[in-house]
Motif scaffolding. Structure first.
Motif, mmCIF file in Angstrom:
data_model
loop_
_atom_site.group_PDB
_atom_site.id
_atom_site.type_symbol
_atom_site.label_atom_id
_atom_site.label_comp_id
_atom_site.label_asym_id
_atom_site.label_seq_id
_atom_site.Cartn_x
_atom_site.Cartn_y
_atom_site.Cartn_z
ATOM 1 N N ALA A 55 0.833 -1.209 0.000
ATOM 2 C CA ALA A 55 0.000 0.000 0.000
ATOM 3 C C ALA A 55 0.865 1.255 0.000
ATOM 4 C CB ALA A 55 -0.935 0.000 1.202
ATOM 5 N N LEU A 56 1.962 1.222 0.741
ATOM 6 C CA LEU A 56 2.869 2.372 0.745
ATOM 7 C C LEU A 56 3.475 2.607 -0.641
ATOM 8 C CD1 LEU A 56 4.821 2.074 4.109
ATOM 9 C CD2 LEU A 56 3.146 3.809 3.459
ATOM 10 N N ARG A 57 3.774 1.522 -1.330
ATOM 11 C CA ARG A 57 4.337 1.666 -2.677
ATOM 12 C C ARG A 57 3.319 2.228 -3.658
ATOM 13 N NH1 ARG A 57 7.399 -3.959 -2.159
ATOM 14 N NH2 ARG A 57 9.407 -3.164 -1.439
ATOM 15 N N ARG A 58 2.047 1.979 -3.428
ATOM 16 C CA ARG A 58 0.985 2.458 -4.323
ATOM 17 C C ARG A 58 0.551 3.884 -4.037
ATOM 18 N NH1 ARG A 58 -1.198 -2.600 -2.970
ATOM 19 N NH2 ARG A 58 -2.721 -1.579 -1.627
ATOM 20 N N THR A 59 0.794 4.366 -2.838
ATOM 21 C CA THR A 59 0.266 5.676 -2.477
ATOM 22 C C THR A 59 0.944 6.800 -3.259
ATOM 23 O OG1 THR A 59 -0.204 7.205 -0.673
ATOM 24 C CG2 THR A 59 1.859 5.998 -0.520
ATOM 25 N N PRO A 60 0.180 7.807 -3.641
ATOM 26 C CA PRO A 60 0.791 8.968 -4.293
ATOM 27 C C PRO A 60 1.482 9.903 -3.280
ATOM 28 C CG PRO A 60 -1.564 9.296 -4.087
ATOM 29 C CD PRO A 60 -1.276 7.891 -3.603
ATOM 30 N N VAL A 61 1.298 9.622 -2.009
ATOM 31 C CA VAL A 61 1.899 10.448 -0.964
ATOM 32 C C VAL A 61 3.372 10.080 -0.814
ATOM 33 C CG1 VAL A 61 1.847 11.032 1.496
ATOM 34 C CG2 VAL A 61 -0.297 10.654 0.253
ATOM 35 N N ARG A 62 4.222 11.066 -0.833
ATOM 36 C CA ARG A 62 5.661 10.830 -0.679
ATOM 37 C C ARG A 62 5.972 10.517 0.777
ATOM 38 N NH1 ARG A 62 10.514 13.291 -3.176
ATOM 39 N NH2 ARG A 62 12.177 12.084 -2.218
ATOM 40 N N VAL A 63 6.593 9.397 1.028
ATOM 41 C CA VAL A 63 6.993 8.997 2.370
ATOM 42 C C VAL A 63 8.415 9.509 2.607
ATOM 43 C CG1 VAL A 63 7.480 7.033 3.884
ATOM 44 C CG2 VAL A 63 5.523 6.959 2.321
ATOM 45 N N VAL A 64 8.581 10.253 3.696
ATOM 46 C CA VAL A 64 9.890 10.811 4.030
ATOM 47 C C VAL A 64 10.262 10.367 5.442
ATOM 48 C CG1 VAL A 64 11.276 12.910 4.268
ATOM 49 C CG2 VAL A 64 9.398 12.834 2.597
ATOM 50 N N PRO A 65 10.963 9.241 5.563
ATOM 51 C CA PRO A 65 11.404 8.808 6.884
ATOM 52 C C PRO A 65 12.423 9.817 7.425
ATOM 53 C CG PRO A 65 11.793 7.103 5.225
ATOM 54 C CD PRO A 65 11.391 8.331 4.512
ATOM 55 N N ALA A 66 12.331 10.117 8.696
ATOM 56 C CA ALA A 66 13.224 11.114 9.283
ATOM 57 C C ALA A 66 13.658 10.688 10.674
ATOM 58 C CB ALA A 66 12.517 12.460 9.344
ATOM 59 N N ALA A 67 14.849 11.170 11.057
ATOM 60 C CA ALA A 67 15.378 10.891 12.388
ATOM 61 C C ALA A 67 16.332 12.015 12.770
ATOM 62 C CB ALA A 67 16.112 9.555 12.411
ATOM 63 N N GLY A 68 16.537 12.157 14.063
ATOM 64 C CA GLY A 68 17.492 13.141 14.546
ATOM 65 C C GLY A 68 18.911 12.717 14.225
ATOM 66 N N ARG A 69 19.730 13.683 13.860
ATOM 67 C CA ARG A 69 21.125 13.407 13.491
ATOM 68 C C ARG A 69 21.894 12.718 14.610
ATOM 69 N NH1 ARG A 69 22.335 18.308 11.700
ATOM 70 N NH2 ARG A 69 21.573 17.728 9.657
ATOM 71 N N THR A 70 21.592 13.066 15.848
ATOM 72 C CA THR A 70 22.334 12.465 16.964
ATOM 73 C C THR A 70 21.640 11.249 17.571
ATOM 74 O OG1 THR A 70 21.332 13.948 18.597
ATOM 75 C CG2 THR A 70 23.381 14.700 17.552
ATOM 76 N N THR A 71 20.524 10.831 16.985
ATOM 77 C CA THR A 71 19.848 9.637 17.475
ATOM 78 C C THR A 71 20.650 8.408 17.048
ATOM 79 O OG1 THR A 71 17.685 10.691 17.299
ATOM 80 C CG2 THR A 71 17.702 8.294 17.425
ATOM 81 N N PRO A 72 21.106 7.615 17.992
ATOM 82 C CA PRO A 72 21.894 6.429 17.636
ATOM 83 C C PRO A 72 21.104 5.476 16.736
ATOM 84 C CG PRO A 72 22.050 6.881 19.989
ATOM 85 C CD PRO A 72 20.973 7.778 19.443
ATOM 86 N N ARG A 73 21.792 4.813 15.850
ATOM 87 C CA ARG A 73 21.149 3.917 14.879
ATOM 88 C C ARG A 73 20.446 2.735 15.529
ATOM 89 N NH1 ARG A 73 22.077 5.778 10.007
ATOM 90 N NH2 ARG A 73 23.927 6.993 9.590
ATOM 91 N N HIS A 74 20.800 2.374 16.750
ATOM 92 C CA HIS A 74 20.167 1.232 17.418
ATOM 93 C C HIS A 74 18.901 1.632 18.189
ATOM 94 C CE1 HIS A 74 22.538 2.904 20.732
ATOM 95 N NE2 HIS A 74 21.633 2.348 21.512
ATOM 96 N N VAL A 75 18.588 2.911 18.261
ATOM 97 C CA VAL A 75 17.424 3.389 19.007
ATOM 98 C C VAL A 75 16.157 3.190 18.163
ATOM 99 C CG1 VAL A 75 16.374 5.456 20.021
ATOM 100 C CG2 VAL A 75 18.784 4.986 20.379
ATOM 101 N N LEU A 76 15.080 2.843 18.822
ATOM 102 C CA LEU A 76 13.827 2.505 18.134
ATOM 103 C C LEU A 76 13.401 3.551 17.114
ATOM 104 C CD1 LEU A 76 11.345 0.609 17.887
ATOM 105 C CD2 LEU A 76 10.262 2.039 19.627
#
Length: 121
Positions: A55-76
Protein backbone atom coordinates in the motif's frame (compact mmCIF):
# COMPACT_ATOMS: atom_id res chain seq x y z
CA UNK A 1 -7.97 9.26 31.67
CA UNK A 2 -4.42 8.16 32.30
CA UNK A 3 -3.05 8.35 35.78
CA UNK A 4 -0.10 6.00 35.34
CA UNK A 5 3.45 7.04 36.22
CA UNK A 6 6.67 5.50 34.97
CA UNK A 7 10.02 6.55 36.32
CA UNK A 8 12.38 8.00 33.75
CA UNK A 9 9.82 8.16 30.94
CA UNK A 10 10.49 10.35 27.97
CA UNK A 11 13.20 11.93 25.90
CA UNK A 12 13.55 15.30 27.58
CA UNK A 13 15.55 18.14 26.10
CA UNK A 14 17.18 19.05 29.42
CA UNK A 15 20.06 16.60 28.94
CA UNK A 16 20.72 17.36 25.27
CA UNK A 17 22.76 19.95 23.40
CA UNK A 18 20.65 23.04 22.70
CA UNK A 19 20.69 25.90 20.22
CA UNK A 20 21.67 29.20 21.81
CA UNK A 21 18.82 30.85 23.75
CA UNK A 22 16.73 27.65 23.82
CA UNK A 23 15.31 26.87 27.24
CA UNK A 24 13.72 23.43 27.51
CA UNK A 25 10.28 23.23 29.01
CA UNK A 26 10.40 21.69 32.47
CA UNK A 27 9.24 18.14 32.96
CA UNK A 28 6.07 18.98 34.82
CA UNK A 29 3.79 16.35 36.33
CA UNK A 30 1.30 16.97 33.50
CA UNK A 31 3.94 16.40 30.82
CA UNK A 32 5.16 13.25 32.53
CA UNK A 33 1.61 11.95 32.89
CA UNK A 34 0.90 12.71 29.23
CA UNK A 35 3.98 10.81 28.14
CA UNK A 36 3.14 7.92 30.42
CA UNK A 37 -0.37 7.81 28.95
CA UNK A 38 1.10 7.76 25.45
CA UNK A 39 3.41 4.87 26.33
CA UNK A 40 0.67 2.88 28.07
CA UNK A 41 -2.12 3.38 25.53
CA UNK A 42 -0.94 4.75 22.18
CA UNK A 43 2.58 3.44 21.75
CA UNK A 44 1.41 -0.14 22.11
CA UNK A 45 0.06 0.16 18.55
CA UNK A 46 3.64 0.44 17.29
CA UNK A 47 4.38 -3.02 18.61
CA UNK A 48 1.15 -4.56 17.31
CA UNK A 49 0.77 -2.86 13.93
CA UNK A 50 2.13 -4.12 10.63
CA UNK A 51 3.06 -1.80 7.79
CA UNK A 52 1.42 -2.61 4.48
CA UNK A 53 4.44 -2.06 2.24
CA UNK A 54 2.47 -2.75 -0.94
CA UNK A 55 0.00 0.00 0.00
CA UNK A 56 2.87 2.37 0.75
CA UNK A 57 4.34 1.67 -2.68
CA UNK A 58 0.98 2.46 -4.32
CA UNK A 59 0.27 5.68 -2.48
CA UNK A 60 0.79 8.97 -4.29
CA UNK A 61 1.90 10.45 -0.96
CA UNK A 62 5.66 10.83 -0.68
CA UNK A 63 6.99 9.00 2.37
CA UNK A 64 9.89 10.81 4.03
CA UNK A 65 11.40 8.81 6.88
CA UNK A 66 13.22 11.11 9.28
CA UNK A 67 15.38 10.89 12.39
CA UNK A 68 17.49 13.14 14.55
CA UNK A 69 21.12 13.41 13.49
CA UNK A 70 22.33 12.47 16.96
CA UNK A 71 19.85 9.64 17.47
CA UNK A 72 21.89 6.43 17.64
CA UNK A 73 21.15 3.92 14.88
CA UNK A 74 20.17 1.23 17.42
CA UNK A 75 17.42 3.39 19.01
CA UNK A 76 13.83 2.50 18.13
CA UNK A 77 12.97 5.87 16.54
CA UNK A 78 15.90 5.67 14.13
CA UNK A 79 15.33 1.97 13.40
CA UNK A 80 11.66 2.61 12.60
CA UNK A 81 12.57 5.37 10.14
CA UNK A 82 15.13 3.15 8.43
CA UNK A 83 12.74 0.19 8.28
CA UNK A 84 10.01 2.38 6.80
CA UNK A 85 12.25 3.73 4.08
CA UNK A 86 14.14 0.56 3.15
CA UNK A 87 11.43 -1.30 1.18
CA UNK A 88 10.56 1.95 -0.59
CA UNK A 89 14.17 2.73 -1.45
CA UNK A 90 13.90 6.00 0.45
CA UNK A 91 16.77 7.12 2.68
CA UNK A 92 16.30 8.52 6.17
CA UNK A 93 16.41 12.31 6.18
CA UNK A 94 18.40 13.59 9.11
CA UNK A 95 17.31 16.56 11.16
CA UNK A 96 19.27 18.62 13.70
CA UNK A 97 19.46 17.25 17.21
CA UNK A 98 18.17 13.94 18.42
CA UNK A 99 14.70 12.58 19.04
CA UNK A 100 13.41 15.99 20.15
CA UNK A 101 15.34 18.08 17.64
CA UNK A 102 12.33 20.34 17.15
CA UNK A 103 12.65 21.31 20.82
CA UNK A 104 16.45 21.46 21.12
CA UNK A 105 17.24 23.03 17.74
CA UNK A 106 14.02 24.79 16.66
CA UNK A 107 15.56 27.22 14.15
CA UNK A 108 17.82 24.66 12.46
CA UNK A 109 15.02 22.09 12.55
CA UNK A 110 12.58 24.49 10.85
CA UNK A 111 15.15 25.24 8.14
CA UNK A 112 15.68 21.53 7.55
CA UNK A 113 11.93 20.90 7.31
CA UNK A 114 11.66 23.66 4.71
CA UNK A 115 14.60 22.22 2.76
CA UNK A 116 13.23 18.67 2.78
CA UNK A 117 9.73 19.75 1.80
CA UNK A 118 11.07 22.02 -0.96
CA UNK A 119 13.05 19.13 -2.39
CA UNK A 120 9.99 16.91 -2.68
CA UNK A 121 7.52 19.55 -3.87
Amino acid sequence: MCRHRRAGAGHWASNQELEPDVRPAPLTPDRAAGFDCFIAHDFTAVRRDHVDVAALRRTPVRVVPAAGRTTPRHVLDRKCAAELGAPLGVPVEEFPGGHNGNLTHPAAYAERVKAVLSAIA
